[in-house]
Design a protein around this motif. Structure first.
Motif, mmCIF file in Angstrom:
data_model
loop_
_atom_site.group_PDB
_atom_site.id
_atom_site.type_symbol
_atom_site.label_atom_id
_atom_site.label_comp_id
_atom_site.label_asym_id
_atom_site.label_seq_id
_atom_site.Cartn_x
_atom_site.Cartn_y
_atom_site.Cartn_z
ATOM 1 N N ASN A 6 -2.689 -0.972 7.369
ATOM 2 C CA ASN A 6 -2.457 -0.377 5.799
ATOM 3 C C ASN A 6 -3.062 0.385 4.591
ATOM 4 O O ASN A 6 -3.298 -0.310 3.862
ATOM 5 C CB ASN A 6 -3.389 -2.053 5.274
ATOM 6 C CG ASN A 6 -2.750 -3.317 6.049
ATOM 7 O OD1 ASN A 6 -1.139 -3.209 6.574
ATOM 8 N ND2 ASN A 6 -3.171 -4.438 6.053
ATOM 9 N N LYS A 9 -7.877 2.283 2.642
ATOM 10 C CA LYS A 9 -9.047 1.850 1.529
ATOM 11 C C LYS A 9 -10.146 2.000 1.793
ATOM 12 O O LYS A 9 -10.907 1.686 2.041
ATOM 13 C CB LYS A 9 -9.113 0.621 1.806
ATOM 14 C CG LYS A 9 -7.875 -0.394 1.551
ATOM 15 C CD LYS A 9 -6.657 -0.065 1.255
ATOM 16 C CE LYS A 9 -5.578 -0.972 0.761
ATOM 17 N NZ LYS A 9 -3.919 -0.142 1.552
ATOM 18 N N TYR A 53 -6.969 -9.767 -1.896
ATOM 19 C CA TYR A 53 -5.458 -9.627 -0.439
ATOM 20 C C TYR A 53 -4.861 -8.587 -0.919
ATOM 21 O O TYR A 53 -4.645 -7.116 0.019
ATOM 22 C CB TYR A 53 -4.824 -10.702 -0.188
ATOM 23 C CG TYR A 53 -5.770 -11.841 0.546
ATOM 24 C CD1 TYR A 53 -6.858 -11.471 1.847
ATOM 25 C CD2 TYR A 53 -6.237 -13.300 0.015
ATOM 26 C CE1 TYR A 53 -7.303 -12.398 2.339
ATOM 27 C CE2 TYR A 53 -7.165 -13.240 0.703
ATOM 28 C CZ TYR A 53 -7.926 -13.260 1.409
ATOM 29 O OH TYR A 53 -8.748 -14.134 2.231
ATOM 30 N N GLY A 54 -4.181 -8.624 -1.915
ATOM 31 C CA GLY A 54 -2.925 -7.842 -2.330
ATOM 32 C C GLY A 54 -3.359 -6.241 -2.438
ATOM 33 O O GLY A 54 -2.620 -5.059 -1.528
ATOM 34 N N TRP A 55 -5.029 -5.491 -2.559
ATOM 35 C CA TRP A 55 -5.024 -3.749 -2.227
ATOM 36 C C TRP A 55 -5.460 -3.959 -0.759
ATOM 37 O O TRP A 55 -4.641 -3.786 -0.643
ATOM 38 C CB TRP A 55 -6.561 -4.232 -3.052
ATOM 39 C CG TRP A 55 -6.322 -4.374 -4.578
ATOM 40 C CD1 TRP A 55 -5.063 -4.017 -5.537
ATOM 41 C CD2 TRP A 55 -7.580 -3.834 -5.373
ATOM 42 N NE1 TRP A 55 -5.401 -3.703 -7.094
ATOM 43 C CE2 TRP A 55 -7.248 -4.312 -7.028
ATOM 44 C CE3 TRP A 55 -8.450 -4.996 -5.843
ATOM 45 C CZ2 TRP A 55 -7.443 -4.284 -8.586
ATOM 46 C CZ3 TRP A 55 -8.916 -4.660 -6.410
ATOM 47 C CH2 TRP A 55 -9.141 -4.732 -8.055
ATOM 48 N N SER A 57 -3.861 -5.405 1.785
ATOM 49 C CA SER A 57 -2.970 -5.353 2.366
ATOM 50 C C SER A 57 -2.084 -4.460 2.369
ATOM 51 O O SER A 57 -0.871 -4.108 3.035
ATOM 52 C CB SER A 57 -2.246 -7.029 2.212
ATOM 53 O OG SER A 57 -2.243 -7.301 1.205
ATOM 54 N N SER A 58 -1.986 -3.966 0.906
ATOM 55 C CA SER A 58 -0.957 -3.093 0.498
ATOM 56 C C SER A 58 -1.219 -1.842 1.745
ATOM 57 O O SER A 58 -2.024 -0.848 2.327
ATOM 58 C CB SER A 58 -1.629 -2.138 -0.557
ATOM 59 O OG SER A 58 -1.341 -0.664 -1.238
ATOM 60 N N ASP A 59 0.074 -1.196 1.418
ATOM 61 C CA ASP A 59 -0.023 0.232 2.845
ATOM 62 C C ASP A 59 -0.388 1.437 1.819
ATOM 63 O O ASP A 59 -0.054 2.523 3.033
ATOM 64 C CB ASP A 59 1.600 0.141 2.680
ATOM 65 C CG ASP A 59 2.540 -0.848 3.860
ATOM 66 O OD1 ASP A 59 1.628 -1.241 5.020
ATOM 67 O OD2 ASP A 59 3.698 -0.646 4.037
ATOM 68 N N GLU A 60 -0.783 1.154 0.343
ATOM 69 C CA GLU A 60 -0.911 2.358 -0.327
ATOM 70 C C GLU A 60 -2.867 2.766 -0.143
ATOM 71 O O GLU A 60 -3.000 1.757 -0.448
ATOM 72 C CB GLU A 60 -0.676 1.720 -2.220
ATOM 73 C CG GLU A 60 -1.233 3.274 -2.764
ATOM 74 C CD GLU A 60 -0.688 2.683 -4.441
ATOM 75 O OE1 GLU A 60 -0.845 3.559 -5.487
ATOM 76 O OE2 GLU A 60 -0.413 1.807 -4.593
ATOM 77 N N LEU A 62 -5.837 3.620 -1.470
ATOM 78 C CA LEU A 62 -5.928 3.327 -2.757
ATOM 79 C C LEU A 62 -7.954 2.926 -2.548
ATOM 80 O O LEU A 62 -8.096 3.740 -2.071
ATOM 81 C CB LEU A 62 -6.731 0.942 -2.547
ATOM 82 C CG LEU A 62 -4.868 0.606 -2.797
ATOM 83 C CD1 LEU A 62 -4.957 -0.699 -3.310
ATOM 84 C CD2 LEU A 62 -4.544 1.597 -4.646
#
Length: 170
Positions: A6, A9, A53-55, A57-60, A62
């Motif tokens: 994902n 991070k 969870y949004g952060w 699970s993001s493919d970006e 971060l």
């Protein structure tokens, strides 16, 4: 940079006055990774969880400045006497699956406690000793399960830290 499922991070944590924002700004420019910041303690547990969870699970890729899970465990417990989260909950289980790099900003005590005229959240200055112990204890637990880099800006430059992060991402 090597990719995780994902995206990469990086979570930057630490007590107030430890250099998190300065470091995150530098890493953003040096590593070309977008930065986001915890919304703070005023949200509900569900709202905080949804954001985390949004952060995660993001493919970006971060860089996350502060992280509600860890902020709550330290500040919530010390300043309010309770936390919306703990390390036994599903949020931490998900963090462990994502395998972020945690950077713990931890300069010498003198630097941490030298707040000067900087405005702080209510109770931070009065409870600074307890907060710093809570952070140190939390990071001790995190180090048993995650990749944690301790960063003291008195002993390591931001460039040296960025190089260390680069190596761990590859």
């Amino acid at each position: 940079m090597g990719r995780r499922d994902n995206g990469n991070k990086i979570i930057v944590i630490g007590m107030d006055n430890t250099g998190k924002t300065t470091l995150v700004d530098y890493l953003n420019m040096e590593l070309f990774i977008r930065q986001v910041k915890s919304p703070g303690p005023k949200l509900t547990k569900k709202q905080m969880s949804d954001i985390m969870y949004g952060w995660l699970s993001s493919d970006e890729d971060l860089i996350i400045e502060r992280f509600s899970l860890f902020e709550e465990i330290t500040y919530g417990n010390v300043l309010r006497g309770n936390s919306k989260f703990d390390l036994n909950g599903p949020e931490f289980e998900y963090v462990k699956k994502v395998k972020p790099i945690i950077i713990y900003c931890r300069p010498d005590d003198f630097n941490v406690f030298n707040f000067g005229d900087r405005e702080q959240m209510v109770g931070v200055i009065e409870q600074a000793d307890k907060l710093l112990k809570a952070w140190d204890n939390l990071v001790g637990e995190l180090e048993k399960q995650l990749t944690v880099i301790r960063y003291n800006y008195n002993n390591k430059t931001m460039q040296e830290l960025a190089n260390e992060v680069r190596e761990k991402l590859n």
